[in-house]
Design a protein around this motif. Structure first.
Motif, short mmCIF file in Angstrom:
data_model
loop_
_atom_site.label_atom_id
_atom_site.label_comp_id
_atom_site.label_asym_id
_atom_site.label_seq_id
_atom_site.Cartn_x
_atom_site.Cartn_y
_atom_site.Cartn_z
N ARG A 283 -8.21 3.62 15.52
CA ARG A 283 -7.34 2.94 14.74
C ARG A 283 -7.68 1.43 14.38
NH1 ARG A 283 -2.01 3.39 14.93
NH2 ARG A 283 -2.05 5.32 16.29
N LEU A 289 -1.28 -1.17 6.93
CA LEU A 289 -0.20 -1.74 5.76
C LEU A 289 1.03 -2.42 6.27
CD1 LEU A 289 -0.90 0.89 3.00
CD2 LEU A 289 -1.89 -1.24 3.23
N ARG A 290 1.48 -1.71 7.23
CA ARG A 290 2.74 -2.57 7.80
C ARG A 290 2.29 -3.95 8.30
NH1 ARG A 290 3.81 -2.60 12.78
NH2 ARG A 290 5.50 -3.03 13.77
N PRO A 351 4.46 3.93 14.40
CA PRO A 351 5.16 5.17 14.49
C PRO A 351 4.69 6.22 13.98
CG PRO A 351 5.91 3.75 12.58
CD PRO A 351 4.72 3.00 13.32
N CYS A 355 6.06 6.59 9.97
CA CYS A 355 5.94 5.02 9.20
C CYS A 355 6.30 5.38 7.70
CB CYS A 355 4.36 4.65 9.44
SG CYS A 355 4.16 3.11 8.65
N TYR A 357 5.10 3.58 5.62
CA TYR A 357 3.81 3.37 4.77
C TYR A 357 2.64 4.56 4.93
CZ TYR A 357 5.64 -1.36 4.94
OH TYR A 357 6.51 -2.55 5.07
S1 SF4 Z 1 1.13 4.49 10.06
FE1 SF4 Z 1 2.05 2.60 9.68
S2 SF4 Z 1 1.88 1.22 11.16
FE2 SF4 Z 1 0.65 3.03 11.66
S3 SF4 Z 1 -1.40 2.27 10.90
FE3 SF4 Z 1 -0.41 3.28 9.18
S4 SF4 Z 1 0.53 1.77 8.12
FE4 SF4 Z 1 0.23 0.86 10.17
#
Ligand code: SF4
Length: 927
Positions: A283, A289-290, A351, A355, A357
């Motif tokens: 990851r 994007l968050r 999350p 999420c 996004y």
């Molecule tokens: S799901 Fe949301 S918080 Fe997790 S990596 Fe993607 S954009 Fe970021």
């Protein structure tokens, strides 16, 4: 009205600079008209800017925004190719212009703002211009999130058939792709079938079909990636299951995706079937994007001022990126680790599917693609993480291929290690809160600011309560910081008076006085029962801390106060418990707030809850490392710098074999381990022991050796100058001087095109200092790892050819692929034994000796031989390559163990008695 011109600046020696402009209207620019002069030398042109509204803009700086995944050296090369003239520069500018014009409005506007803030007026004006154009044309004007295309939700989890239900491969049929007249003969002009490649393909196909594991050594030039990718793809298509291919480096990943898999697809999909391929990394490799949303709103809170420019570049990159892989951004020279960490999400904060996004998120999209892929290209770190918590990222799979498998032990050790450093804690705390007043930043400061300035609407009672909570958390975090500082300072006593890594451990002790001290030290045993060293001493006694100096463990004496350290540790633990409890309460309060805009602060809630989880992980790591009672781990301390006055602590597993056997080999039908260097002599014994493959039933494991197609006897010479002093022992001091003298004479004869491989930075830098001036005088460019750029940067320069000498340490012994004349000579400065001061190496050696084995024969020597073979392998990369390898360590001939090194080479190593003889041989080769 804004107009652009390009200006190429040349500086003839001893004369003023000369300018070539394009388009040159033959008259001075109109002072009323705003003009941007794009140039490759803004500093030289700056003084000559016409009066009025004119700016000089560096073309490479602009290029970085337009092509943010292109390294600056490639951009400079593009400039050179463009022609040294204003008109040539104009062509480059047009390419840049096309890219900038395609950026969405939000990107252009944000970059303009950031650059203005940084007082880069000319650059800011360029982005302002394109933003005006976009607004006028009405293109790319949507909300920022729309730049990132949504994808369908992750499909349902695939189920894996039992191996017995799978259809075996027809190895003769798939091997035919590689045979004369086969698919590859048709696809690749000049294709030559290689028997080693066919043999390896058959072995991999058999391992898949029979559900066995395979160790395969494929010499350089065999084409091992095709030899495993073809059967892997065929198996995946035939049985509709995923096969994972894991690499150690991003270069190999890129090669598989860009070069090999298109060929594989053409071969195995000839019947019209569709091969789905996905790349998946950990990851932290993906831009979140968050996090982008948070930075877009609060960059001045979240980022330090020097990071703002990185941020502007990162936005230009993210808006153009198809996969959000931060490696492509970092690989272009934007590798500031602390900044990149602010773009990536952490597991604690993310999350997942919940999420907002999620459908546009690069990580989720990559995982969704992997979930339905036939072939998933992953890396070792991700595979180890997945093996510990299956189902978190990779699809369920029963077949896995490890390429670059000689690195598996190191990669697994790194993954399974724990680090306890002040930097880790500080980074964590700074994400929450840092600075004061207008310079304050971090999640809590943003929230406090929003509440105080009314930037977020909330009822006064909730806002007041939240402000109070934030104040409490800030003082709790200060307490964490202060107590941790005291702890890390106290830990420094372990390493005093030296500055080298020092191992430590806790061993059972039956000293009643010590027992009393231990109990007293624990302070609050009731609240600390999970750490035997601190609070749960066995009834028969307690534990005594020991440190290892000169390979001997003895009780930690002068300067070390166990009671003080344990009190410090407990103080940190209490502070972390307090801070994380408060953070969780704040998260809960934010989630429960339904009034006003605060109801939308779920992201902030996730951030503070994530920070609480990370703090708790830090506390449990601290307990584990400071307990130091786990006999299966090595623990050591080292200072972050010579003058730090604090110590960083680390723990690493001594053996990763059982963990890999349990988590991977026993769970999978087939694990293929391949590399150009797995054997020592003719045996796979070393790698089998180190990776735990020897824990499996012998009939479960197959082996294969695919010989290199290169003719090493005619393509290269290997020379051992025994007249050099030994690099270790009493003659060590004279070694660097004599080696650099020899290198200079060799490198002037090879006209550069040479690589020097070292085992320590100290020796490399010493030799570099001696070589620098004479090589410059000889017209040869010296590239030194660290001093002249990163590994990728100097390799790219070196690869482009010319008279260059590259000096590198550990990372250059393998994975650096320079074909052709650019690399014609490799000098290995000494045999690559691991540093004896490395705590992991030292502890592993002791473990072998304790078990009655020979650490030298079973560990140090084979490990060095594998690295030696890797180093040797740098020279010959194609059938057309020729050159010389000089093993500049006489021990390869004079010591008994030297025979193991010599026998591991694909050509004889010639003993050379005199400097004159060696130089004559080099001259003959390069005549
Ligand atoms: S799901 Fe949301 S918080 Fe997790 S990596 Fe993607 S954009 Fe970021």
């Amino acid at each position: 009205m804004l107009s652009f011109r390009t200006v190429w600046v040349t500086q003839p020696p001893g004369q003023p600079p000369v300018f070539d402009r394009f388009p040159d209207e033959g008259q001075a620019a109109d002072p009323a008209q705003e003009t941007l002069y794009i140039t490759q030398d803004a500093a030289a042109f700056e003084d000559l800017l016409p009066a009025g509204r004119a700016y000089a803009v560096d073309v490479l700086a602009l290029h970085a925004f337009a092509f943010p995944d292109t390294p600056v050296e490639s951009a400079a090369e593009r400039l050179r190719q463009g022609g040294a003239s204003g008109e040539g520069l104009w062509a480059v500018w047009r390419a840049i212009e096309a890219r900038l014009a395609a950026l969405p409005l939000w990107t252009l506007e944000t970059i303009e703002l950031v650059l203005r803030d940084l007082d880069e007026r000319g650059m800011a004006r360029v982005f302002g211009h394109f933003a005006e154009r976009a607004r006028h044309a009405g293109t790319g004007c949507g909300p920022w999130l729309e730049t990132f295309t949504p994808e369908a939700r992750r499909s349902e989890r695939r189920t894996l058939p039992a191996h017995a239900d799978c259809t075996p491969l027809d190895s003769a049929r798939i091997a035919a792709h590689l045979l004369p007249g086969g698919t590859f003969s048709r696809l690749m002009p000049g294709y030559e079938s290689r028997s080693g490649q066919v043999e390896m393909l058959r072995a991999v196909a058999r391992a898949f079909s029979e559900g066995r594991h395979l160790l395969v050594e494929a010499g350089t030039g065999v084409g091992k990636s095709l030899a495993y990718l073809i059967p892997a793809a065929a198996w995946a298509l035939l049985n509709d299951v995923p096969v994972v291919v894991s690499t150690n480096t991003r270069n190999l990943q890129a090669q598989l995706i860009e070069k090999d898999l298109p060929l594989v697809r053409a071969a195995v999909c000839a019947d019209g079937s569709v091969l789905r391929v996905a790349v998946l990394k950990g990851r932290s490799n993906y831009v979140c994007l968050r996090r982008v949303a948070i930075l877009l709103e609060q960059s001045h809170f979240e980022l330090e001022r020097p990071e703002l420019r990185h941020f502007a570049l990162a936005l230009a990159w993210a808006a153009q990126s198809s996969d959000g892989d931060l490696d492509t951004f970092a690989g272009a020279g934007h590798a500031d680790a602390a900044f990149l960490a602010k773009l990536a999400s952490t597991a604690e904060e993310c999350p997942g599917r919940a999420c907002r996004y999620g459908r546009r998120c690069f990580l989720q999209k990559a995982r969704a693609r992997a979930a339905i892929a036939h072939v998933v290209i992953a890396n070792h770190a991700l595979v180890f993480a997945e093996s510990q918590s299956p189902g978190s990222a990779l699809p369920p799979h029963a077949q896995i291929v490890f390429d670059e498998a000689h690195n598996l032990e190191e990669a697994a050790t790194r993954h399974l290690s724990t680090e306890l450093t002040q930097t880790r804690l500080t980074q964590l705390l700074r994400r929450l809160s840092r600075g004061r007043g207008r310079r304050a930043g971090g999640v809590l400061e943003v929230l406090r600011n929003h509440l105080e300035t009314g930037a977020v609407t909330a009822d006064e009672t909730s806002a007041k309560a939240l402000r109070q909570q934030i104040r409490q958390i800030r003082s709790a975090l200060e307490e964490v910081q202060n107590t941790a500082r005291v702890l890390f300072e106290a830990l420094y006593a372990i390493i005093q008076p030296g500055h080298v890594p020092v191992r430590f451990r806790c061993v059972p002790s039956f000293d009643a006085a010590a027992a009393g001290a231990g109990d007293q030290a624990a302070g609050d045993t009731a609240g600390d029962a999970e750490t035997p060293c601190m609070g749960e001493a066995p009834p028969s006694g307690t534990f005594t801390r020991e440190v290892c100096r000169d390979k001997q463990f003895s009780a930690c004496a002068a300067g070390w106060d166990e009671v003080e350290v344990q009190q410090c540790r407990l103080a940190v633990k209490r502070a972390i418990a307090e801070a994380s409890g408060l953070l969780l309460k704040l998260g809960e309060a934010l989630r429960q707030t339904t009034a006003g805009e605060l109801a939308l602060y779920d992201d902030q809630a996730a951030n503070v809850e994530g920070a609480a989880a990370a703090l708790r992980t830090f506390a449990s790591d601290m307990d584990f490392v400071l307990a130091a009672t786990d006999a299966e781990h090595v623990f050591w301390a080292e200072p972050p710098s010579r003058s730090a006055g604090t110590a960083n602590l680390y723990a690493a597993p001594l053996s990763i074999g059982e963990a890999l056997a349990e988590l991977l080999y026993r769970q999978k039908s087939t694990v293929v381990f391949c590399s150009a260097t797995l054997r020592v002599g003719s045996s796979f014994g070393y790698i089998s022991r180190r990776l735990g493959i020897d824990r499996l039933e012998p009939e479960q494991v197959m082996t294969c050796v695919a010989e290199s197609p290169f003719d090493y006897l005619t393509q290269c010479a290997a020379l051992a100058p025994v007249f050099l002093p030994a690099p270790a022992g009493p003659t060590g001091g004279a070694y660097a001087e004599q080696l650099s003298g020899l290198m200079l004479e060799v490198f002037t004869r090879t006209r550069g095109r040479a690589m020097g491989l070292f085992t320590s930075y100290e020796m490399m830098n010493q030799v570099a200092r001696l070589l620098e001036a004479p090589l410059r005088e000889a017209g040869i460019r010296l590239l030194v790892h660290g001093s002249n750029g990163t590994r990728d940067q100097i390799t790219r320069i070196f690869r482009s050819g010319g008279a260059c000498v590259l000096l590198g340490t550990h990372s250059f012994w393998e994975g650096v692929d320079v074909a052709g004349e650019a690399l014609s000579c490799v000098v290995m400065a000494r045999l690559p034994f691991a540093a004896v001061t490395d705590p992991i190496v030292e502890a592993r050696c002791e473990q072998i000796e304790r078990a009655g084995g020979s650490a030298f024969r079973e560990f140090s020597l084979p490990q060095a031989v594998i690295r030696f073979r890797q180093g040797f392998g740098r020279l010959i990369r194609t059938r057309a390559d020729k050159g010389v390898v000089i093993v500049a360590d006489p021990r390869v001939v004079t010591m008994t163990y030297g025979a193991t090194f010599r026998k591991s080479l694909p050509c004889p190593l010639l003993r050379v008695e005199s400097r004159a003889d060696l130089l004559a041989r080099v001259e003959a080769l390069f005549a």
